[in-house]
Write an enzyme that holds these catalytic residues in place. Structure first.
Site, PDB file in Angstrom:
ATOM      1  N   SER A 299     -37.227  -7.051  32.458  1.00 37.61           N
ATOM      2  CA  SER A 299     -37.810  -8.308  32.914  1.00 37.61           C
ATOM      3  C   SER A 299     -36.753  -9.267  33.469  1.00 37.61           C
ATOM      4  CB  SER A 299     -38.597  -8.936  31.758  1.00 37.61           C
ATOM      5  OG  SER A 299     -39.371 -10.023  32.173  1.00 37.61           O
ATOM      6  N   ASP A 310     -28.912  -6.880  45.160  1.00 36.67           N
ATOM      7  CA  ASP A 310     -29.507  -6.959  46.497  1.00 36.67           C
ATOM      8  C   ASP A 310     -28.775  -7.942  47.407  1.00 36.67           C
ATOM      9  OD1 ASP A 310     -31.315  -5.208  45.441  1.00 36.67           O
ATOM     10  OD2 ASP A 310     -33.092  -6.294  46.113  1.00 36.67           O
ATOM     11  N   LYS A 324     -39.507  -3.342  34.329  1.00 35.21           N
ATOM     12  CA  LYS A 324     -40.634  -4.279  34.159  1.00 35.21           C
ATOM     13  C   LYS A 324     -40.600  -5.292  35.304  1.00 35.21           C
ATOM     14  CE  LYS A 324     -42.661  -7.722  31.009  1.00 35.21           C
ATOM     15  NZ  LYS A 324     -42.500  -8.934  31.807  1.00 35.21           N
TER      16      LYS A 324
END
Length: 537
Positions: A299, A310, A324
């Site tokens: 999470s 990224d 998750k």
């Protein structure tokens, strides 16, 4: 008209009431036939509960039936939409808030008596001189020993409203005396930054175990202190961190990302997209950072790792994370209970969802860890199964994948069975329990050890080591203890340090046998060497 004029206000009020009732039922897409109908699905459940309440032959706790019904409904959704009963709401709220009101001790029951494991630093008990090993015999005249009180009953007697007083009778066995002490209950922090220290001369280490309301402030304080000690690089340990508040994860990611960089975006049922961008507030931008993750990092932990990966920032070290990618919102149900309902999905900056499949039910979903172990994924990165259709590229061209967790940049395999067993015994409480019993026999022997001397001079001898082996044998724990002698002794020393001095010291001692931290040091040395060669050219 005058004769019945006094009735006019009553008739008007009645008309308004009827209008409100009709308006509440009105949906502009409804047909006239539906206007006065009830919601049959909700009405069916309400009627069934009423029938059981009033007509069923035996007395039935309908509250428990409602709880089961709610859980059964949520089981048909995703694994992270959950029901929180009224009885658990306070504990859940305190954990996520990051504090509670009490006297500030960690305790365990020895025999039939509350025994202080540790007085929380700067808490009410610590300020009044309560020490590890003290027995709490009475609270406000109520006897706490010799009774079969549950842990919750004991906690209830010691907790209370802020500013209220509690008078304790305490037995200190090391001095063979009892004494009374009056404490004023106060806010006691539940730390989510559970360790922070200098790993090397210029690398700081911070471990976060969940993302609570207080986490960002704790992190900022820890980072500031470590930067004052010379930290120019950071290891952010998110292993075993199940997540928490989305907003806190965003604030933490903002500390590392430049202004305007995308942190994540969410998409709800209606397709509404909400984006979160970094601001100018970051205090650790453009600095080397290593993020540690494992198969239990989930999470909010994955949001941090995904945002950095990224944006081509930092190095993600460890093993593939849990997977998750759903966002929950807590909603009250009106009786003190609540439901955490999934309201959107989140996506990393490149647009990938890292949510793993739950099509085969909740049990299969949570058993995927065993599947990863059997497939060899936890031992070799080459065993991680990826899907080409879920391939994404970062701005610098690095390939990343969606669909089931964050794959690290640098893979560190799980340890041997015995290495993992040592860590499992620690997290399961065997090391802390043994050390507590060991210290109880003679705490005074450590009085001669100031903390710095303990770190450099104290050694866990073979006698203590053999006693621990006997302790484990009595509990049917079997392993090659002699093959893990250095690690076992280190963990024993770490637990002694935790209970005598500071949990932070215990964490630092354990770090000497941490494969991921060793890998970080290797990577940092290689990067430093590369930078030196570039400078030389």
């Amino acid at each position: 008209m005058k004769k019945y004029g006094y009735l006019f206000p009553t008739i008007l009020a009645l008309a308004i009431a009827i209008g409100i009732f009709i308006g509440g039922k009105l949906h502009f897409s409804d047909t006239p036939e539906k206007l006065f109908s009830t919601n049959s699905k909700k009405d069916k459940l309400n009627r069934l509960i009423d029938y059981i309440d009033y007509e069923y032959v035996d007395e039935v706790d309908t509250d428990s039936i409602v709880d089961v019904t709610v859980n059964n409904i949520l089981d048909k959704l995703d694994p992270h939409s959950v029901y929180i009963p009224k009885s658990e709401m306070q504990d859940v709220a305190e954990s996520m808030k990051g504090d509670f009101v009490g006297i500030g001790i960690q305790f365990r029951r020895v025999g039939d008596t509350i025994t202080v494991l540790r007085a929380i630093k700067n808490g009410p008990s610590d300020k009044k001189g309560i020490k590890a090993g003290d027995r709490i015999l009475m609270a406000n005249g109520d006897t706490l020993f010799g009774k079969r009180l549950s842990s919750q009953e004991l906690v209830d007697k010691l907790k209370g409203k802020i500013g209220t007083k509690v008078k304790l009778k305490v037995l200190r066995q090391t001095e063979n005396r009892t004494f009374d002490v009056s404490l004023t209950r106060d806010v006691v922090p539940i730390r989510s930054v559970v360790a922070n220290f200098m790993l090397t001369e210029d690398i700081a280490y911070i471990k976060i175990n969940r993302f609570a309301e207080s986490t960002f402030k704790e992190f900022k304080n820890a980072l500031w202190n470590l930067q004052n000690k010379g930290a120019r690089k950071l290891v952010l340990d998110l292993r075993d961190n199940p997540g928490g508040y989305l907003g806190i994860a965003e604030k933490l990611a903002d500390e590392f990302l430049e202004d305007g960089k995308l942190i994540l975006f969410t998409k709800n049922k209606k397709g509404r997209i909400k984006k979160a961008f970094a601001t100018k507030k970051g205090s650790f931008e453009n600095k080397p950072i290593y993020v540690l993750i494992n198969e239990r990092s989930a999470s909010a932990s994955e949001i941090i790792a995904g945002a950095l990966q990224d944006n081509d920032l930092g190095t993600i070290v460890g093993r593939r994370s849990f997977g998750k990618g759903l966002v929950q919102r807590e909603m009250e149900l009106g009786d003190g209970s609540a439901v955490r309902l999934t309201v959107s999905r989140y996506y990393t900056p490149t647009g990938r969802s890292i949510q793993k499949s739950y099509e085969n039910g909740h049990e299969d979903y949570y058993q995927k860890f065993m599947q990863r172990y059997k497939s060899g994924e936890l031992i070799s990165m080459d065993s991680i199964k990826v899907v080409d259709s879920l391939k994404f590229r970062t701005p610098k061209g690095k390939i990343v994948y969606g669909g089931g967790g964050i794959i690290p940049d640098e893979f560190v395999p799980i340890g041997t069975l015995d290495e993992e067993r040592v860590e499992s015994m620690d997290s399961s409480g065997y090391f802390p329990d043994f050390v507590f019993r060991f210290l109880e026999k003679d705490r005074s022997r450590f009085y001669k050890y100031p903390m710095k001397e303990f770190i450099t001079n104290y050694r866990v001898d073979d006698i203590i080591f053999e006693r621990f082996i006997d302790y484990c044998a009595d509990r049917n724990i079997r392993m090659d203890f002699y093959g893990q002698e250095k690690k076992v002794k280190s963990y024993l020393k770490a637990n002694i340090a935790t209970q005598l001095y500071d949990p932070n010291l215990g964490a630092k001692i354990k770090s000497a046998h941490d494969a991921m931290l060793e890998r970080v040091k290797e990577l940092d040395s290689l990067k430093t060497l590369e930078e030196d060669n570039i400078d030389a050219i």
